[in-house]
Design a protein around this motif. Structure first.
Motif, PDB file in Angstrom:
ATOM      1  N   HIS A  38       2.315 -36.397   0.978  1.00 50.13           N
ATOM      2  CA  HIS A  38       3.131 -37.451   1.576  1.00 50.13           C
ATOM      3  C   HIS A  38       4.395 -37.593   0.741  1.00 50.13           C
ATOM      4  CE1 HIS A  38       4.253 -41.104   3.626  1.00 50.13           C
ATOM      5  NE2 HIS A  38       4.385 -41.707   2.448  1.00 50.13           N
ATOM      6  N   HIS A  39       5.539 -37.385   1.371  1.00 47.74           N
ATOM      7  CA  HIS A  39       6.826 -37.571   0.707  1.00 47.74           C
ATOM      8  C   HIS A  39       7.798 -38.145   1.726  1.00 47.74           C
ATOM      9  CE1 HIS A  39      10.041 -36.966  -2.157  1.00 47.74           C
ATOM     10  NE2 HIS A  39      10.745 -36.361  -1.216  1.00 47.74           N
ATOM     11  N   ARG A  40       8.235 -39.355   1.493  1.00 48.57           N
ATOM     12  CA  ARG A  40       9.090 -40.079   2.424  1.00 48.57           C
ATOM     13  C   ARG A  40       8.411 -40.122   3.792  1.00 48.57           C
ATOM     14  NH1 ARG A  40      14.838 -37.730   0.396  1.00 48.57           N
ATOM     15  NH2 ARG A  40      14.724 -38.651  -1.676  1.00 48.57           N
ATOM     16  N   MET A  41       9.048 -39.564   4.821  1.00 51.21           N
ATOM     17  CA  MET A  41       8.478 -39.595   6.175  1.00 51.21           C
ATOM     18  C   MET A  41       7.602 -38.379   6.487  1.00 51.21           C
ATOM     19  SD  MET A  41       9.527 -42.445   7.404  1.00 51.21           S
ATOM     20  CE  MET A  41       9.216 -42.293   9.132  1.00 51.21           C
ATOM     21  N   LEU A  42       7.555 -37.438   5.566  1.00 51.10           N
ATOM     22  CA  LEU A  42       6.812 -36.196   5.804  1.00 51.10           C
ATOM     23  C   LEU A  42       5.383 -36.322   5.311  1.00 51.10           C
ATOM     24  CD1 LEU A  42       6.859 -33.225   6.702  1.00 51.10           C
ATOM     25  CD2 LEU A  42       7.637 -32.645   4.401  1.00 51.10           C
ATOM     26  N   ARG A  43       4.442 -36.096   6.230  1.00 51.57           N
ATOM     27  CA  ARG A  43       3.022 -36.110   5.894  1.00 51.57           C
ATOM     28  C   ARG A  43       2.414 -34.777   6.318  1.00 51.57           C
ATOM     29  NH1 ARG A  43       0.749 -41.475   5.271  1.00 51.57           N
ATOM     30  NH2 ARG A  43       2.427 -42.978   5.556  1.00 51.57           N
ATOM     31  N   GLY A  44       1.481 -34.318   5.520  1.00 49.79           N
ATOM     32  CA  GLY A  44       0.822 -33.064   5.849  1.00 49.79           C
ATOM     33  C   GLY A  44      -0.265 -32.761   4.837  1.00 49.79           C
ATOM     34  N   HIS A  45      -0.589 -31.476   4.729  1.00 49.35           N
ATOM     35  CA  HIS A  45      -1.611 -31.018   3.791  1.00 49.35           C
ATOM     36  C   HIS A  45      -1.092 -29.786   3.060  1.00 49.35           C
ATOM     37  CE1 HIS A  45      -3.983 -33.362   6.662  1.00 49.35           C
ATOM     38  NE2 HIS A  45      -4.739 -33.633   5.617  1.00 49.35           N
ATOM     39  N   ILE A  46      -1.343 -29.764   1.762  1.00 49.59           N
ATOM     40  CA  ILE A  46      -0.998 -28.597   0.960  1.00 49.59           C
ATOM     41  C   ILE A  46      -2.230 -27.713   0.883  1.00 49.59           C
ATOM     42  CG2 ILE A  46      -0.309 -27.765  -1.311  1.00 49.59           C
ATOM     43  CD1 ILE A  46       1.150 -30.428  -1.699  1.00 49.59           C
ATOM     44  N   VAL A  47      -2.039 -26.440   1.191  1.00 53.32           N
ATOM     45  CA  VAL A  47      -3.135 -25.478   1.170  1.00 53.32           C
ATOM     46  C   VAL A  47      -2.893 -24.481   0.039  1.00 53.32           C
ATOM     47  CG1 VAL A  47      -4.257 -23.625   2.459  1.00 53.32           C
ATOM     48  CG2 VAL A  47      -3.524 -25.696   3.638  1.00 53.32           C
ATOM     49  N   ASN A  48      -3.877 -24.363  -0.827  1.00 54.74           N
ATOM     50  CA  ASN A  48      -3.851 -23.359  -1.891  1.00 54.74           C
ATOM     51  C   ASN A  48      -5.017 -22.414  -1.653  1.00 54.74           C
ATOM     52  OD1 ASN A  48      -1.652 -24.245  -3.677  1.00 54.74           O
ATOM     53  ND2 ASN A  48      -2.905 -26.085  -3.860  1.00 54.74           N
ATOM     54  N   ALA A  53       0.562 -17.649  -0.472  1.00 52.28           N
ATOM     55  CA  ALA A  53       1.516 -18.593  -1.048  1.00 52.28           C
ATOM     56  C   ALA A  53       1.089 -20.018  -0.714  1.00 52.28           C
ATOM     57  CB  ALA A  53       2.907 -18.320  -0.484  1.00 52.28           C
ATOM     58  N   GLN A  54       1.451 -20.955  -1.576  1.00 49.90           N
ATOM     59  CA  GLN A  54       1.159 -22.365  -1.298  1.00 49.90           C
ATOM     60  C   GLN A  54       1.814 -22.736   0.029  1.00 49.90           C
ATOM     61  OE1 GLN A  54       3.008 -25.572  -3.634  1.00 49.90           O
ATOM     62  NE2 GLN A  54       0.907 -26.222  -4.094  1.00 49.90           N
ATOM     63  N   THR A  55       1.045 -23.333   0.919  1.00 46.16           N
ATOM     64  CA  THR A  55       1.504 -23.608   2.286  1.00 46.16           C
ATOM     65  C   THR A  55       1.378 -25.089   2.587  1.00 46.16           C
ATOM     66  OG1 THR A  55       0.783 -21.409   2.992  1.00 46.16           O
ATOM     67  CG2 THR A  55       1.083 -23.044   4.715  1.00 46.16           C
ATOM     68  N   ALA A  66      11.217 -28.074   0.795  1.00 42.89           N
ATOM     69  CA  ALA A  66      10.416 -28.241  -0.415  1.00 42.89           C
ATOM     70  C   ALA A  66       9.370 -27.140  -0.574  1.00 42.89           C
ATOM     71  CB  ALA A  66       9.737 -29.604  -0.410  1.00 42.89           C
ATOM     72  N   PHE A  67       9.004 -26.479   0.517  1.00 41.05           N
ATOM     73  CA  PHE A  67       7.978 -25.441   0.477  1.00 41.05           C
ATOM     74  C   PHE A  67       8.538 -24.161   1.113  1.00 41.05           C
ATOM     75  CE2 PHE A  67       5.678 -29.329   0.168  1.00 41.05           C
ATOM     76  CZ  PHE A  67       4.608 -29.052  -0.658  1.00 41.05           C
ATOM     77  N   SER A  68       8.173 -23.025   0.561  1.00 43.28           N
ATOM     78  CA  SER A  68       8.644 -21.758   1.132  1.00 43.28           C
ATOM     79  C   SER A  68       7.820 -21.354   2.349  1.00 43.28           C
ATOM     80  CB  SER A  68       8.606 -20.650   0.083  1.00 43.28           C
ATOM     81  OG  SER A  68       7.280 -20.432  -0.356  1.00 43.28           O
ATOM     82  N   HIS A  69       6.600 -21.891   2.481  1.00 45.70           N
ATOM     83  CA  HIS A  69       5.732 -21.591   3.613  1.00 45.70           C
ATOM     84  C   HIS A  69       5.295 -22.899   4.267  1.00 45.70           C
ATOM     85  CE1 HIS A  69       5.646 -17.832   1.457  1.00 45.70           C
ATOM     86  NE2 HIS A  69       5.180 -17.252   2.536  1.00 45.70           N
ATOM     87  N   ILE A  70       5.716 -23.094   5.523  1.00 42.28           N
ATOM     88  CA  ILE A  70       5.342 -24.293   6.272  1.00 42.28           C
ATOM     89  C   ILE A  70       4.770 -23.872   7.616  1.00 42.28           C
ATOM     90  CG2 ILE A  70       6.124 -26.457   7.300  1.00 42.28           C
ATOM     91  CD1 ILE A  70       8.383 -26.511   5.251  1.00 42.28           C
ATOM     92  N   LEU A  90       7.042 -22.323  10.511  1.00 43.80           N
ATOM     93  CA  LEU A  90       8.402 -22.849  10.455  1.00 43.80           C
ATOM     94  C   LEU A  90       9.182 -22.198   9.313  1.00 43.80           C
ATOM     95  CD1 LEU A  90       7.727 -26.673  10.943  1.00 43.80           C
ATOM     96  CD2 LEU A  90       8.448 -25.004  12.663  1.00 43.80           C
ATOM     97  N   ARG A  91       8.504 -21.912   8.240  1.00 44.18           N
ATOM     98  CA  ARG A  91       9.092 -21.216   7.097  1.00 44.18           C
ATOM     99  C   ARG A  91       8.070 -20.236   6.579  1.00 44.18           C
ATOM    100  NH1 ARG A  91      13.616 -23.429   4.529  1.00 44.18           N
ATOM    101  NH2 ARG A  91      13.020 -22.301   2.699  1.00 44.18           N
ATOM    102  N   PRO A  92       8.412 -19.064   6.139  1.00 45.56           N
ATOM    103  CA  PRO A  92       9.766 -18.552   6.068  1.00 45.56           C
ATOM    104  C   PRO A  92      10.333 -18.307   7.467  1.00 45.56           C
ATOM    105  CG  PRO A  92       8.219 -16.843   5.426  1.00 45.56           C
ATOM    106  CD  PRO A  92       7.435 -18.102   5.642  1.00 45.56           C
ATOM    107  N   MET A  93      11.634 -18.457   7.574  1.00 45.41           N
ATOM    108  CA  MET A  93      12.314 -18.267   8.847  1.00 45.41           C
ATOM    109  C   MET A  93      12.283 -16.793   9.234  1.00 45.41           C
ATOM    110  SD  MET A  93      13.466 -21.285   9.708  1.00 45.41           S
ATOM    111  CE  MET A  93      14.787 -21.003  10.846  1.00 45.41           C
ATOM    112  N   LEU A  94      12.180 -16.553  10.540  1.00 38.81           N
ATOM    113  CA  LEU A  94      12.260 -15.183  11.035  1.00 38.81           C
ATOM    114  C   LEU A  94      13.679 -14.661  10.878  1.00 38.81           C
ATOM    115  CD1 LEU A  94      10.262 -15.324  14.360  1.00 38.81           C
ATOM    116  CD2 LEU A  94       9.652 -14.107  12.297  1.00 38.81           C
TER     117      LEU A  94
END
Length: 136
Positions: A38-48, A53-55, A66-70, A90-94
């Motif tokens: 959770h950072h500001r308005m962004l909520r999600g889950h970090i997967v290791n 790569a950390q997603t 903030a993340f290279s893989h979303i 969404l990331r990395p971009m194509l």
């Protein structure tokens, strides 16, 4: 917890009507450590996960850098193959091949061709009684 990560392309598009696709990572099912994010308005889950790569997995589209893989996963953390149908990276971009120069495309082609060296072998058809074992 086991999670499913979808196929990820590095390059995807057409050049003069010919499809050009380069796979960055194959789909994978792996055990992973998952923590809430959770950072500001962004909520999600970090997967290791080992070997990945950390997603960051989010339910709504984000432009966060903030993340290279979303992974956008509207159905939540993809724990089944069916949940992957609406998931996309969404990331990395194509990268579209048209934005790469000819030199860069030739370099990628040479790298790919060299990775195929000695990977294909001719196998002759064998007969086991009346049953043939197909060759290559």
């Amino acid at each position: 917890m086991p999670i499913h990560l979808p196929l990820r392309y590095a390059l995807y598009g057409n050049i003069e009507g010919n499809p050009v696709h380069q796979i960055d990572a194959l789909p994978v099912v792996t055990e992973a450590q998952i923590s809430a994010y959770h950072h500001r308005m962004l909520r999600g889950h970090i997967v290791n996960a080992p070997g990945c790569a950390q997603t960051l997995i989010v339910a709504r589209k984000t432009s966060s850098r903030a993340f290279s893989h979303i992974l956008l996963a509207p159905d939540g953390i993809p724990t089944t193959r069916e949940q992957l149908t609406r998931s996309r990276w969404l990331r990395p971009m194509l990268t579209h091949p048209a934005v790469l120069g000819i030199d860069m495309l030739e370099q990628r082609c040479n790298t790919i061709r060299s990775s195929w060296a000695n990977q294909f072998h001719f196998v002759e058809e064998q007969l086991d009684g009346d049953t043939p074992t197909l060759g290559l």
